[in-house]
Design a protein around this motif. Structure first.
Motif, PDB file in Angstrom:
ATOM      1  N   ARG A 121      45.520   4.833  16.909  1.00  0.00           N
ATOM      2  CA  ARG A 121      44.076   5.066  16.832  1.00  0.00           C
ATOM      3  C   ARG A 121      43.370   4.532  18.084  1.00  0.00           C
ATOM      4  NH1 ARG A 121      40.224   8.175  14.828  1.00  0.00           N
ATOM      5  NH2 ARG A 121      41.129   8.062  12.749  1.00  0.00           N
ATOM      6  N   LEU A 122      43.736   3.341  18.533  1.00  0.00           N
ATOM      7  CA  LEU A 122      43.108   2.774  19.719  1.00  0.00           C
ATOM      8  C   LEU A 122      43.374   3.637  20.949  1.00  0.00           C
ATOM      9  CD1 LEU A 122      44.029  -0.977  19.145  1.00  0.00           C
ATOM     10  CD2 LEU A 122      41.789   0.074  18.816  1.00  0.00           C
ATOM     11  N   THR A 123      44.603   4.111  21.090  1.00  0.00           N
ATOM     12  CA  THR A 123      44.939   4.977  22.219  1.00  0.00           C
ATOM     13  C   THR A 123      44.128   6.263  22.164  1.00  0.00           C
ATOM     14  OG1 THR A 123      47.191   4.080  22.220  1.00  0.00           O
ATOM     15  CG2 THR A 123      46.836   6.138  23.408  1.00  0.00           C
ATOM     16  N   TYR A 124      44.032   6.832  20.980  1.00  0.00           N
ATOM     17  CA  TYR A 124      43.290   8.081  20.791  1.00  0.00           C
ATOM     18  C   TYR A 124      41.828   7.916  21.194  1.00  0.00           C
ATOM     19  CZ  TYR A 124      41.337  12.061  18.176  1.00  0.00           C
ATOM     20  OH  TYR A 124      40.677  13.199  17.802  1.00  0.00           O
ATOM     21  N   GLU A 125      41.203   6.847  20.706  1.00  0.00           N
ATOM     22  CA  GLU A 125      39.790   6.636  21.032  1.00  0.00           C
ATOM     23  C   GLU A 125      39.588   6.337  22.512  1.00  0.00           C
ATOM     24  OE1 GLU A 125      38.750   7.615  17.295  1.00  0.00           O
ATOM     25  OE2 GLU A 125      37.386   7.192  18.955  1.00  0.00           O
ATOM     26  N   GLU A 126      40.498   5.567  23.107  1.00  0.00           N
ATOM     27  CA  GLU A 126      40.374   5.269  24.531  1.00  0.00           C
ATOM     28  C   GLU A 126      40.566   6.531  25.378  1.00  0.00           C
ATOM     29  OE1 GLU A 126      39.283   2.796  25.925  1.00  0.00           O
ATOM     30  OE2 GLU A 126      39.953   2.840  27.998  1.00  0.00           O
ATOM     31  N   LEU A 127      41.536   7.374  25.010  1.00  0.00           N
ATOM     32  CA  LEU A 127      41.744   8.618  25.740  1.00  0.00           C
ATOM     33  C   LEU A 127      40.526   9.526  25.618  1.00  0.00           C
ATOM     34  CD1 LEU A 127      45.472   9.425  24.876  1.00  0.00           C
ATOM     35  CD2 LEU A 127      44.556   8.649  27.062  1.00  0.00           C
ATOM     36  N   LYS A 128      39.898   9.540  24.469  1.00  0.00           N
ATOM     37  CA  LYS A 128      38.677  10.340  24.310  1.00  0.00           C
ATOM     38  C   LYS A 128      37.574   9.840  25.231  1.00  0.00           C
ATOM     39  CE  LYS A 128      37.952  10.325  19.826  1.00  0.00           C
ATOM     40  NZ  LYS A 128      37.328  10.674  18.534  1.00  0.00           N
ATOM     41  N   ARG A 129      37.462   8.514  25.351  1.00  0.00           N
ATOM     42  CA  ARG A 129      36.438   7.968  26.245  1.00  0.00           C
ATOM     43  C   ARG A 129      36.739   8.303  27.703  1.00  0.00           C
ATOM     44  NH1 ARG A 129      36.182   3.868  22.117  1.00  0.00           N
ATOM     45  NH2 ARG A 129      37.999   2.763  22.970  1.00  0.00           N
ATOM     46  N   PHE A 166      36.310  24.536  21.195  1.00  0.00           N
ATOM     47  CA  PHE A 166      36.937  23.914  22.368  1.00  0.00           C
ATOM     48  C   PHE A 166      37.074  22.408  22.214  1.00  0.00           C
ATOM     49  CE2 PHE A 166      38.294  23.685  26.644  1.00  0.00           C
ATOM     50  CZ  PHE A 166      37.713  22.570  27.201  1.00  0.00           C
ATOM     51  N   ALA A 167      35.977  21.735  21.821  1.00  0.00           N
ATOM     52  CA  ALA A 167      36.018  20.272  21.711  1.00  0.00           C
ATOM     53  C   ALA A 167      37.037  19.833  20.659  1.00  0.00           C
ATOM     54  CB  ALA A 167      34.630  19.737  21.376  1.00  0.00           C
ATOM     55  N   ARG A 168      37.068  20.528  19.531  1.00  0.00           N
ATOM     56  CA  ARG A 168      38.012  20.173  18.466  1.00  0.00           C
ATOM     57  C   ARG A 168      39.442  20.446  18.913  1.00  0.00           C
ATOM     58  NH1 ARG A 168      40.072  16.886  15.087  1.00  0.00           N
ATOM     59  NH2 ARG A 168      41.156  17.822  13.320  1.00  0.00           N
ATOM     60  N   ARG A 169      39.648  21.517  19.677  1.00  0.00           N
ATOM     61  CA  ARG A 169      40.983  21.834  20.158  1.00  0.00           C
ATOM     62  C   ARG A 169      41.515  20.713  21.046  1.00  0.00           C
ATOM     63  NH1 ARG A 169      40.014  26.566  21.908  1.00  0.00           N
ATOM     64  NH2 ARG A 169      39.880  26.272  24.156  1.00  0.00           N
ATOM     65  N   LEU A 170      40.644  20.190  21.905  1.00  0.00           N
ATOM     66  CA  LEU A 170      41.055  19.070  22.755  1.00  0.00           C
ATOM     67  C   LEU A 170      41.413  17.848  21.917  1.00  0.00           C
ATOM     68  CD1 LEU A 170      38.586  19.185  25.783  1.00  0.00           C
ATOM     69  CD2 LEU A 170      40.978  19.862  25.724  1.00  0.00           C
ATOM     70  N   ASP A 171      40.642  17.595  20.862  1.00  0.00           N
ATOM     71  CA  ASP A 171      40.932  16.438  20.010  1.00  0.00           C
ATOM     72  C   ASP A 171      42.282  16.588  19.312  1.00  0.00           C
ATOM     73  OD1 ASP A 171      38.631  15.180  20.711  1.00  0.00           O
ATOM     74  OD2 ASP A 171      37.505  15.751  18.920  1.00  0.00           O
ATOM     75  N   LEU A 172      42.597  17.819  18.857  1.00  0.00           N
ATOM     76  CA  LEU A 172      43.880  18.044  18.199  1.00  0.00           C
ATOM     77  C   LEU A 172      45.036  17.773  19.153  1.00  0.00           C
ATOM     78  CD1 LEU A 172      43.053  21.327  16.245  1.00  0.00           C
ATOM     79  CD2 LEU A 172      43.544  19.104  15.239  1.00  0.00           C
ATOM     80  N   ILE A 173      44.891  18.250  20.387  1.00  0.00           N
ATOM     81  CA  ILE A 173      45.932  18.013  21.383  1.00  0.00           C
ATOM     82  C   ILE A 173      45.992  16.529  21.742  1.00  0.00           C
ATOM     83  CG2 ILE A 173      46.659  18.534  23.734  1.00  0.00           C
ATOM     84  CD1 ILE A 173      45.355  21.284  23.409  1.00  0.00           C
ATOM     85  N   ALA A 202      45.235  13.976  19.956  1.00  0.00           N
ATOM     86  CA  ALA A 202      45.826  13.172  18.886  1.00  0.00           C
ATOM     87  C   ALA A 202      47.339  13.132  19.016  1.00  0.00           C
ATOM     88  CB  ALA A 202      45.419  13.738  17.525  1.00  0.00           C
ATOM     89  N   THR A 203      47.940  14.259  19.389  1.00  0.00           N
ATOM     90  CA  THR A 203      49.386  14.297  19.595  1.00  0.00           C
ATOM     91  C   THR A 203      49.785  13.441  20.792  1.00  0.00           C
ATOM     92  OG1 THR A 203      49.453  16.537  18.684  1.00  0.00           O
ATOM     93  CG2 THR A 203      51.369  15.812  19.930  1.00  0.00           C
ATOM     94  N   VAL A 204      48.988  13.521  21.867  1.00  0.00           N
ATOM     95  CA  VAL A 204      49.253  12.704  23.049  1.00  0.00           C
ATOM     96  C   VAL A 204      49.169  11.224  22.691  1.00  0.00           C
ATOM     97  CG1 VAL A 204      48.446  12.102  25.355  1.00  0.00           C
ATOM     98  CG2 VAL A 204      48.452  14.491  24.629  1.00  0.00           C
ATOM     99  N   ALA A 205      48.152  10.852  21.928  1.00  0.00           N
ATOM    100  CA  ALA A 205      47.950   9.450  21.571  1.00  0.00           C
ATOM    101  C   ALA A 205      49.123   8.893  20.780  1.00  0.00           C
ATOM    102  CB  ALA A 205      46.653   9.302  20.768  1.00  0.00           C
TER     103      ALA A 205
END
Length: 604
Positions: A445-453, A538-545, A547-550
């Motif tokens: 979760r921390l990685t996901y949120e940091e990558l989003k930022r 588009f924004a949701r698609r990036l989040d789905l991808i 999440a896998t990266v995170a």
């Protein structure tokens, strides 16, 4: 308006709305007709994803002129004769709606010949207007061409996806049919790409070979054959071992009496069979055929015959769950049967644990310093940064303990770290109890949120690989990954095409540190194959991808954490408002108060 009868053309176009949803629907209907005609070889050609051309050629029994003229009439079929036949349908098709529905919205031509006839016959239907049969020269079998799909209903054409997406949907139909009918030779040509599934024997060895053709030899090497029966039902096929999982349900292939279906009862039962050996957010690999007497299953509950209804669903569910669980139990924990190249890659990583690094000697880089995402007021101290890369502590004991805890940390919500249990959980002490943290789930979760930022600010920085990784995929999966390469680049992952069915990885997201690029790209391909990412905004698609990266950038179970790292993780969780659950909705930590502990030991 007064009540009136619809014309045949309008009625057929309404029916087409149920039967002909997209090119893949046409491929399914025509291929099933070929199977019903006894074809042992079926060739399918698509142009424009099927919107411009769909050609299906088979060597089945064919039709004479009289049957051909009737075949394009609505409700005309050779497969049933009375309503009693509906209680025991043994053919793929039976409604008699496919050909007239297709002819109502496209330019349809049919050429067919029986083995007894001196020549064949040809008939054309354009937008519902039918020609008379006329002689044609061709070998035994049937050749059907569907051109300009939805030309007669242009509003429907607007709902089609890209040519690539439509072609991939048709390929998925062919894969499912090929698994359900292994003794048939299948060929699919989409633009300049060919998908071939040569015919195999109908026994267990043949089904194993077909599984390797469709899902790849690597996957086929990690499955176990099942064949069981109970009362009036049976199940046969292959299921993946517990460690062989996918991010989505795309690798689940189910059929009933040879008819591919997408049935929630069967998928739910399969998921239940794996609940003790697979994470809830992962999906198994399976290719199973449920065998029941024709009278025990109703195939007439869905316009496209994609769903069925069992007379005794409890029997089918129980049989499926018990059969799969027994097969997995007999196999026990098995290593992944990787190919030579995969074994070499794992050997090159030694002595690092699986997935710890993507090359033997990663270059050192500064530890990631979690500053938190606002809220909570607990920022991780800079000197105790939680680093995602592997640090070899070489502990002598199974539990690494902290000799002394910062007394002030006991007053924080997650307290002070005391131990690292089983290489997975962080045990912390608070002033009023204890906290148990799932390190991977929390760090994910921390990685996901940091990558989003990072993405929102200037894009995720990349770390170039000294030696690019080559990832072998199914051709369709490789195309999906390359199609979103620009989006992946903004997330720090640089990929490019590397021939048919392969992707070259040149850089990975720098914040992840050394990661398994091969596993990351494969999980991304599975996420894209499910279709959720493609159809999302588009924004949701990036989040789905993302999440896998995170997930691939998070600390893995079995990795040893230093006391400072554990405390930094606790502080980062406190500073992140969303950190109470991981990206998949699972809790990241649980708390037990002193009162709870006293109750557990009967002190209250």
């Amino acid at each position: 308006m007064p009540v009136r009868l619809l014309s045949d053309v309008v009625a057929n176009r309404i029916a087409a709305g149920e039967v002909v949803e997209r090119p893949a629907s046409v491929v399914k209907e025509l291929a099933e007709n070929a199977l019903d005609a006894g074809a042992s070889r079926i060739e399918i050609v698509l142009d424009g994803g099927g919107a411009r051309l769909i050609r299906v050629v088979d060597n089945g029994s064919g039709m004479d002129a009289e049957d051909l003229a009737l075949a394009v009439e609505r409700f005309a079929t050779s497969k049933i004769t009375s309503d009693e036949d509906l209680s025991g349908v043994a053919t793929m098709g039976f409604r008699g709606e496919a050909l007239p529905s297709i002819g109502a919205v496209a330019r349809l031509s049919i050429e067919t010949r029986t083995d007894r006839a001196a020549h064949g016959w040809r008939l054309v239907v354009e937008g519902g207007a039918k020609s008379a049969p006329e002689p044609a020269a061709l070998p035994k079998g049937t050749r059907i061409e569907v051109r300009d799909l939805f030309f007669a209903t242009p509003a429907r054409a607007k709902f089609l996806k890209s040519e690539r997406a439509e072609g991939q949907a048709a390929a998925d139909v062919v894969r499912r049919l090929a698994l359900a009918s292994p003794t048939v030779d299948w060929t699919l040509v989409v633009e300049d790409r060919t998908l071939r599934f040569p015919a195999v024997a109908g026994d267990d060895a043949g089904r194993t070979e077909r599984l390797a053709q469709v899902l790849g030899s690597e996957t086929a090497g990690a499955v176990v054959a099942v064949d069981a029966a109970r009362e009036r039902a049976g199940v046969a096929g292959h299921v993946g071992l517990g460690h062989l999982s996918r991010a989505t349900s795309v690798a689940i292939h189910l059929s009933v009496n040879g008819r591919p279906v997408r049935d929630r009862l069967l998928v739910g039962a399969l998921k239940a069979a794996y609940q003790d050996v697979m994470p809830r957010d992962r999906w198994p690999v399976a290719a199973l055929d449920i065998r029941v007497p024709a009278g025990e299953v109703d195939v007439n509950v869905h316009p496209t015959k994609a769903e069925v209804r069992f007379r005794d669903p409890g029997l089918i569910r129980g049989l499926l769950i018990s059969t799969v669980r027994a097969a997995l139990s007999e196999q026990g924990a098995q290593p992944y049967a990787a190919g030579g190249a995969e074994i070499a890659r794992f050997a090159a990583r030694a002595p690092f644990p699986h997935g710890a690094a993507h090359r033997p000697a990663p270059q050192p880089r500064p530890a990631t310093r979690w500053s938190g995402g606002g809220g909570g007021g607990f920022a991780a101290p800079a000197q105790a940064a939680f680093a995602p890369e592997l640090i070899d502590l070489a502990p002598a004991a199974n539990v690494a303990t902290s000799e002394a805890a910062d007394d002030g940390a006991l007053d924080r919500p997650l307290g002070a770290a005391k131990a690292h249990l089983h290489g997975t959980y962080v045990l912390a002490e608070t002033r009023d109890g204890v906290v148990l943290v799932d390190a991977h789930a929390a760090h994910e979760r921390l990685t996901y949120e940091e990558l989003k930022r990072l993405r929102a600010r200037s894009g995720v920085p990349r770390q170039e690989l000294l030696v690019p990784d080559v990832v072998e995929l199914e051709p369709a999966d490789a195309e999906r990954v390359i199609a979103v390469s620009d989006e992946l680049l903004a997330l720090g992952l640089s990929v490019e095409a590397f021939g048919p069915g392969a992707v070259l990885v040149r850089a990975t997201p720098a914040p992840l540190g050394p990661c398994d690029a091969v596993a990351l790209v494969r999980d991304l391909a599975e996420t894209l194959a499910e279709g959720a990412a493609e159809s999302a905004p588009f924004a949701r698609r990036l989040d789905l991808i993302l999440a896998t990266v995170a997930c691939h950038g998070s600390v893995r179970a079995g990795r040893r954490l230093k006391p400072d790292e554990m405390n930094a993780l606790l502080r980062a969780i406190e500073a992140e408002p969303a950190a109470s659950t991981c990206n998949h909705g699972r809790p990241t930590f649980v708390t037990l108060s002193a009162t709870d502990l006293e109750k557990l030991f009967g002190r209250r």
